[in-house]
Design a protein around this motif. Structure first.
Motif, short mmCIF file in Angstrom:
data_model
loop_
_atom_site.label_atom_id
_atom_site.label_comp_id
_atom_site.label_asym_id
_atom_site.label_seq_id
_atom_site.Cartn_x
_atom_site.Cartn_y
_atom_site.Cartn_z
N THR A 195 29.91 43.04 42.69
CA THR A 195 28.85 43.54 43.57
C THR A 195 29.34 44.68 44.45
N LEU A 196 30.56 44.55 44.97
CA LEU A 196 31.12 45.57 45.86
C LEU A 196 31.86 46.66 45.09
N GLU A 197 31.86 46.56 43.76
CA GLU A 197 32.51 47.54 42.88
C GLU A 197 33.98 47.75 43.26
N LEU A 198 34.68 46.64 43.42
CA LEU A 198 36.09 46.69 43.83
C LEU A 198 37.01 46.94 42.64
N ARG A 199 38.14 47.55 42.92
CA ARG A 199 39.22 47.70 41.95
C ARG A 199 40.53 47.59 42.72
N ASN A 200 41.52 46.93 42.12
CA ASN A 200 42.86 46.86 42.71
C ASN A 200 42.83 46.38 44.16
N ALA A 201 42.08 45.33 44.40
CA ALA A 201 41.97 44.77 45.74
C ALA A 201 43.09 43.77 46.01
N VAL A 202 43.29 43.49 47.28
CA VAL A 202 44.19 42.41 47.71
C VAL A 202 43.31 41.19 47.96
N PHE A 203 43.67 40.08 47.37
CA PHE A 203 42.90 38.84 47.55
C PHE A 203 43.77 37.84 48.31
N VAL A 204 43.29 37.41 49.47
CA VAL A 204 44.00 36.42 50.29
C VAL A 204 43.22 35.11 50.23
N GLY A 205 43.82 34.09 49.63
CA GLY A 205 43.13 32.81 49.46
C GLY A 205 43.84 31.69 50.19
N HIS A 206 43.09 30.98 51.04
CA HIS A 206 43.66 29.84 51.73
C HIS A 206 43.47 28.57 50.92
N SER A 207 44.53 27.77 50.83
CA SER A 207 44.47 26.44 50.21
C SER A 207 43.99 26.55 48.76
N VAL A 208 42.91 25.86 48.41
CA VAL A 208 42.44 25.87 47.02
C VAL A 208 42.02 27.27 46.57
N SER A 209 41.70 28.15 47.52
CA SER A 209 41.34 29.52 47.14
C SER A 209 42.51 30.29 46.55
N GLY A 210 43.73 29.84 46.80
CA GLY A 210 44.86 30.46 46.14
C GLY A 210 44.73 30.34 44.64
N MET A 211 44.41 29.14 44.16
CA MET A 211 44.23 28.91 42.73
C MET A 211 42.92 29.53 42.22
N ASP A 216 24.75 24.81 42.49
CA ASP A 216 24.52 24.19 41.19
C ASP A 216 25.68 23.21 40.95
N SER A 217 25.38 21.93 40.96
CA SER A 217 26.45 20.93 40.87
C SER A 217 27.19 21.00 39.54
N ASP A 218 26.54 21.49 38.49
CA ASP A 218 27.23 21.65 37.21
C ASP A 218 28.21 22.83 37.27
N LYS A 219 27.74 23.95 37.80
CA LYS A 219 28.60 25.14 37.90
C LYS A 219 29.82 24.87 38.76
N TYR A 220 29.59 24.22 39.90
CA TYR A 220 30.68 24.03 40.86
C TYR A 220 31.40 22.69 40.68
N ASN A 221 31.33 22.16 39.47
CA ASN A 221 32.08 20.95 39.16
C ASN A 221 33.46 21.29 38.60
N ASP A 222 33.85 22.54 38.76
CA ASP A 222 35.12 23.04 38.23
C ASP A 222 35.52 24.24 39.08
N LEU A 223 36.81 24.47 39.24
CA LEU A 223 37.26 25.61 40.04
C LEU A 223 36.80 26.93 39.44
N GLN A 224 36.53 26.96 38.13
CA GLN A 224 36.06 28.20 37.51
C GLN A 224 34.71 28.63 38.07
N GLY A 225 33.90 27.67 38.52
CA GLY A 225 32.63 28.02 39.15
C GLY A 225 32.84 28.82 40.42
N TYR A 226 33.86 28.43 41.19
CA TYR A 226 34.20 29.15 42.41
C TYR A 226 34.87 30.49 42.08
N ALA A 227 35.65 30.52 41.01
CA ALA A 227 36.25 31.78 40.56
C ALA A 227 35.15 32.78 40.18
#
Length: 268
Positions: free
Chosen positions: A84-100, A64-75
């Motif tokens: 979906t995976l019912e995660l809690r207290n996970a470690v998130f490793v983000g490369h490049s823009v995924s860090g933000m 959806d070009s409207d949704k993904y016109n902002d980093l919040q869409g990817y967040a």
């Protein structure tokens, strides 16, 4: 919704640990970027890989070009995967823009995150002189976006060796170029514009999750000044200088990448 998100974001889960570690790819890439790093965590962690909508083997029809016109869409993609995976207290490793992207997701729903690891992150790629150096002038970014629109294949072959560095290992740049070229050109260009025009600096003070910043040497996308800027403004952050050169250490130096992440997570 659960099955839908699993298919939409091409979620893969493996490993046997009690804690989950989620690896998120950057612009122009997909979860294959982690194939040399992620397996080394499966003995002690439940490992999650996924593709953002519009990347890799995600369901392109859900873009959806409207949704993904902002980093919040990817967040939101990140939060959907976590829910979906019912995660809690996970470690998130983000490369490049995924860090933000991961940071923005953690501000919205902090209970999903115990630690953030940012690999070559940047809160702002464009210079805002004299107070901020991001590495790119506005004209640089505009020329890059125009090149993507006019000659997508030419753009990929031009950019890949510059951002990969490691000129003596040409196969790395060739793989990255092929990955770039496999993307949908229109989606890739919008993701590029959203990435390179983004400004997450005002959100840094809201981030509470402990964070490791991995700063590569000779990184043309995220120069050393950016890592220092982030470290100075992110609470509970640790900055590690890597010997790895370029912007893709998970491909060029997977052993160092894995070692530094593990050392951080185990308190070494």
């Amino acid at each position: 919704m659960t099955l839908d998100v699993r298919e939409r974001n091409n979620i893969k889960v493996f490993g046997s640990g009690s804690q989950t570690i989620v690896f998120a790819h950057g612009f122009g890439c997909d979860q294959e970027m982690w194939r040399l790093v992620a397996p080394s965590f499966e003995e002690h962690y439940r490992v999650v890989l996924f593709d953002y909508v519009g990347s890799g083997k995600s369901r392109l029809g859900d873009y959806d070009s409207d949704k993904y016109n902002d980093l919040q869409g990817y967040a939101q993609d990140v939060l959907d995967v976590m829910e979906t995976l019912e995660l809690r207290n996970a470690v998130f490793v983000g490369h490049s823009v995924s860090g933000m992207i991961g940071m923005l997701a953690s501000i919205r729903e902090p209970h999903y995150f115990e630690r953030l690891v940012m690999l070559g992150p940047s809160p702002r790629y464009m210079n805002d002189l004299p107070d901020y150096y991001g590495g790119f002038d506005k004209r640089d970014i505009e020329e890059l976006l125009t090149m993507m629109q006019m000659n997508f294949v030419g753009w990929a072959s031009y950019l890949a060796p510059i951002v990969m560095q490691n000129a003596e290992r040409k196969e790395l740049a060739e793989e990255l170029e092929q990955t770039f070229c496999s993307r949908d050109p229109h989606i890739a260009r919008q993701f590029a514009e959203v990435t390179f025009m983004s400004d997450s600096r005002d959100s840094l003070s809201q981030a509470e999750v402990p964070t490791l910043i991995l700063q590569c040497a000779d990184d043309s996308i995220s120069p050393a000044e950016v890592g220092e800027y982030l470290h100075a403004r992110l609470k509970n952050s640790r900055l590690e200088q890597m010997t790895a050169r370029g912007h893709y250490p998970q491909l060029s130096h997977p052993e160092e990448t894995s070692r530094l992440i593990k050392a951080y997570l185990t308190g070494a």
